[in-house]
Design a protein around this motif. Structure first.
Motif, PDB file in Angstrom:
ATOM      1  N   GLY A  97       0.795  -1.209   0.000  1.00  0.00           N
ATOM      2  CA  GLY A  97       0.000   0.000   0.000  1.00  0.00           C
ATOM      3  C   GLY A  97       0.833   1.266   0.000  1.00  0.00           C
ATOM      4  N   ARG A  98       2.073   1.178  -0.424  1.00  0.00           N
ATOM      5  CA  ARG A  98       2.976   2.332  -0.443  1.00  0.00           C
ATOM      6  C   ARG A  98       3.424   2.612  -1.861  1.00  0.00           C
ATOM      7  NH1 ARG A  98       8.496   0.995   2.526  1.00  0.00           N
ATOM      8  NH2 ARG A  98       9.270   2.682   1.201  1.00  0.00           N
ATOM      9  N   LEU A  99       3.793   3.878  -2.120  1.00  0.00           N
ATOM     10  CA  LEU A  99       4.362   4.219  -3.407  1.00  0.00           C
ATOM     11  C   LEU A  99       5.700   3.515  -3.587  1.00  0.00           C
ATOM     12  CD1 LEU A  99       3.693   8.077  -3.615  1.00  0.00           C
ATOM     13  CD2 LEU A  99       2.340   6.220  -4.603  1.00  0.00           C
ATOM     14  N   GLU A 100       6.016   3.162  -4.820  1.00  0.00           N
ATOM     15  CA  GLU A 100       7.233   2.401  -5.092  1.00  0.00           C
ATOM     16  C   GLU A 100       8.452   3.321  -5.166  1.00  0.00           C
ATOM     17  OE1 GLU A 100       6.677  -0.199  -8.415  1.00  0.00           O
ATOM     18  OE2 GLU A 100       5.370  -1.539  -7.282  1.00  0.00           O
ATOM     19  N   ILE A 101       8.673   4.025  -4.081  1.00  0.00           N
ATOM     20  CA  ILE A 101       9.860   4.863  -3.891  1.00  0.00           C
ATOM     21  C   ILE A 101      10.610   4.291  -2.696  1.00  0.00           C
ATOM     22  CG2 ILE A 101      10.727   7.185  -3.430  1.00  0.00           C
ATOM     23  CD1 ILE A 101       8.086   8.278  -4.496  1.00  0.00           C
ATOM     24  N   PRO A 102      11.902   4.000  -2.831  1.00  0.00           N
ATOM     25  CA  PRO A 102      12.625   3.275  -1.774  1.00  0.00           C
ATOM     26  C   PRO A 102      13.045   4.151  -0.591  1.00  0.00           C
ATOM     27  CG  PRO A 102      14.114   3.735  -3.577  1.00  0.00           C
ATOM     28  CD  PRO A 102      12.760   4.209  -4.021  1.00  0.00           C
ATOM     29  N   THR A 103      12.068   4.586   0.173  1.00  0.00           N
ATOM     30  CA  THR A 103      12.332   5.372   1.366  1.00  0.00           C
ATOM     31  C   THR A 103      12.260   4.487   2.605  1.00  0.00           C
ATOM     32  OG1 THR A 103       9.992   5.954   1.536  1.00  0.00           O
ATOM     33  CG2 THR A 103      11.430   7.484   0.352  1.00  0.00           C
TER      34      THR A 103
END
Length: 582
Positions: A97-103
């Motif tokens: 459920g998260r954006l595919e940005i590696p934070t």
């Protein structure tokens, strides 16, 4: 308890010296305003802002509630049992459920928006754009230039803007912005940070000529810039010195900050003293004769105007509730005056039998105060309250190390990782394939942009001052882990007053003069702050009772060489078109 008299006034040249070593970091903090403030106000006019009275928006008690029916987060959808009915697009990892940005901190997915976003819903807003001013010192300003040189930060304003724009381009392709793109307008100051007249003129120009929706950054020495924006009902973030909650209430909702305010920090410090220190011997004092004595407390603060006296009165009252009566309260105005009166202050504390000094002043004074204490053969405990940058390794290395070896207390900053592991540096390299242009500042720029888009996603298509505040007041909690402070706004039951400032929690730290490593600016050296229990954080009311576990290297961390368990990044491939500054 007799406060000492003020220590002179000082003009522009004295202010330059007074703030030169801190202003560069302060203005960097201004650029990150949207994310994550220190010392009391400057004594400017405390009158109410012009315009209609603003009543804080009601909160429905549901931290995942959205402001607009068109706004559906992943958590909203899961709660309603409709997550499988929504086409989230390729940008969303539907496993998490998260954006595919590696934070290291997840950025939630929001339902893709279609339809009419309302167009020009407020000043600086159209159907296609959102106008945001980034206010920054003129690079030719001697104050700014001197400050940047002093901390060795050679990032230029152009590099900072380019780095911010790279992150904006990234989030434009991932976050849900309801049809709008951010138009960033870099706006350098027309005069020195010491010049209230030019600060007011800059604010008037921004209001009347640029007409933005939001201003990020401001004059963090004087309230004048923020006052003018608030009087004209323009929202600004990180645009004023830290002040008591009442100051923000009187200007609500137009002035926001992102750190814990001075009143909040002192409240956490009083809880820390009452639960962990009072009634016990000063075992961490440098003077062995103090180590068998019950703690006797003194308080040092900077006098910056009527707001700072209000802060002192509140702090004294909180300490009195647990039986603490301060043996001495020392105030100073100009920290440079401590070169001559520092010895008198140290002697006064020593003669009063103060074993434990609670330090609530600025970051310029400690090198002078601690050196004076050593000259007077006075070695107490020093209690840190999290005031401006006193709890940063970069500045603490300049304090007298014999003294600061006995410093411990409260910090609202989070435990640290190396620069290359910060989200800003890592994500820029991932997205652009190169390190960020403003490599020394990126760890602060990225969270600002990230938080901006978190807010835009939460607010939805109907974008105006009211919905932004309502969105912030109802937004999910940000952070609350070892590397990210707990951030909320509004009425969450954390603070007695409506909260227009960000960080709510703190951790326990102590100074280790023998530890070596990099400081916050990437400089290798000796002396590091240690984070107790790995940087475990506490909200107000949650500090544990009992003896502090400070000066114990086995339970403390100076810097995480790898991301802590549970904060690891998920690997993703970049999507969309990378448009980077190179």
């Amino acid at each position: 308890m007799q406060p000492s008299s003020d220590q002179g006034n000082g003009g522009a040249s004295r202010k330059l010296k007074r703030y030169g070593s801190v202003i560069a970091i302060v203005v960097v903090i201004a650029i990150i305003g949207v994310v994550i403030a220190f010392s009391g106000g400057d004594g400017d006019d405390d009158s109410d802002v012009a315009g209609d009275e603003v009543v804080p928006p009601e909160q429905d008690g549901d931290p995942t509630a959205s402001v607009d029916d068109d706004v559906v987060s992943w958590d909203d959808a899961v709660a309603a049992g409709i997550e499988d009915e929504i086409d989230w697009g390729e940008r969303c990892d539907t496993e998490t459920g998260r954006l595919e940005i590696p934070t290291s901190t997840p950025i939630p997915c929001y339902k893709p928006f279609t339809g009419d976003n309302g167009g020009a819903t407020d000043d600086g807003v159209t159907a296609e754009t959102l106008k945001i001013v980034l206010y920054w010192p003129d690079e030719d300003d001697i104050l700014y230039r001197t400050a940047m040189d002093q901390i060795g930060n050679d990032d230029t304003f152009d590099e900072i803007v380019a780095t911010a724009q790279d992150y904006i381009d990234l989030f434009e392709q991932y976050a849900e912005t309801y049809g709008r793109s951010v138009e960033l307008i870099p706006t350098p100051a027309s005069g020195s940070y010491l010049d209230d007249v030019s600060a007011a003129a800059d604010a008037e120009m921004i209001v009347n000529e640029i007409k933005p929706f939001l201003v990020v950054g401001g004059n963090l020495i004087s309230n004048t810039f923020a006052e003018v924006l608030a009087q004209n009902q323009v929202l600004c973030i990180a645009c004023a010195p830290g002040s008591p909650a009442s100051w923000y209430e009187q200007r609500a909702p137009y002035v926001l900050d992102v750190f814990a305010g001075p009143e909040q920090r002192l409240t956490m410090t009083s809880e820390y003293v009452c639960k962990r220190l009072v009634g016990e011997p000063a075992v961490h004092a440098g003077d062995e004769t103090y180590q068998d004595q019950e703690r006797v407390f003194g308080f040092i603060r900077q006098d910056t105007g009527p707001e700072s006296q209000e802060l002192e009165d509140n702090f004294v009252g909180e300490l009195a509730e647990c039986g603490v009566e301060l043996a001495e309260i020392i105030t100073y105005d100009d920290p440079l005056a401590l070169t001559t009166v520092g010895r008198d202050i140290a002697s006064k504390l020593k003669d009063s039998g103060v074993t434990t000094v609670i330090y609530g002043g600025d970051v310029v004074a400690p090198p002078l105060l601690t050196a004076a204490a050593t000259e007077q053969d006075y070695f107490p405990e020093w209690i840190i309250t999290g005031t401006t940058f006193v709890d940063t390794t970069a500045f603490a290395r300049s304090f007298d190390q014999e003294q600061w070896a006995h410093a411990f207390g409260v910090s609202t900053l989070a435990a640290r990782v190396p620069l290359e592991l910060t989200d800003g540096y890592f994500v820029h390299d991932w997205w652009c394939g190169v390190s960020p242009p403003a490599d020394q500042t990126t760890a602060l720029i990225f969270p600002a942009v990230q938080a901006l888009y978190l807010a835009l996603q939460e607010v939805g298509p109907t974008l105006d001052n009211e919905t932004v505040i309502e969105g912030l007041f109802n937004a999910p909690v940000v952070g609350g882990n070892l590397l990210n402070p707990h951030i909320t706004f509004g009425n969450r039951g954390i603070w007695d007053e409506t909260d227009y400032q960000g960080i709510d929690d703190a951790t326990e730290v102590w100074w280790n003069p023998d530890a070596s490593g990099v400081d916050e600016t990437g400089v290798e050296g000796e002396g590091m702050y240690m984070y107790v229990d790995g940087g475990t954080r506490f909200l107000p009311g949650e500090w544990p009772e009992g003896t502090p576990d400070v000066f114990n290297e086995d339970s403390a961390v100076a810097i995480y060489e790898e991301l802590p368990e549970g904060l690891e990044r998920i690997e993703y491939e970049p999507q969309g078109t990378q448009s980077c500054s190179g």
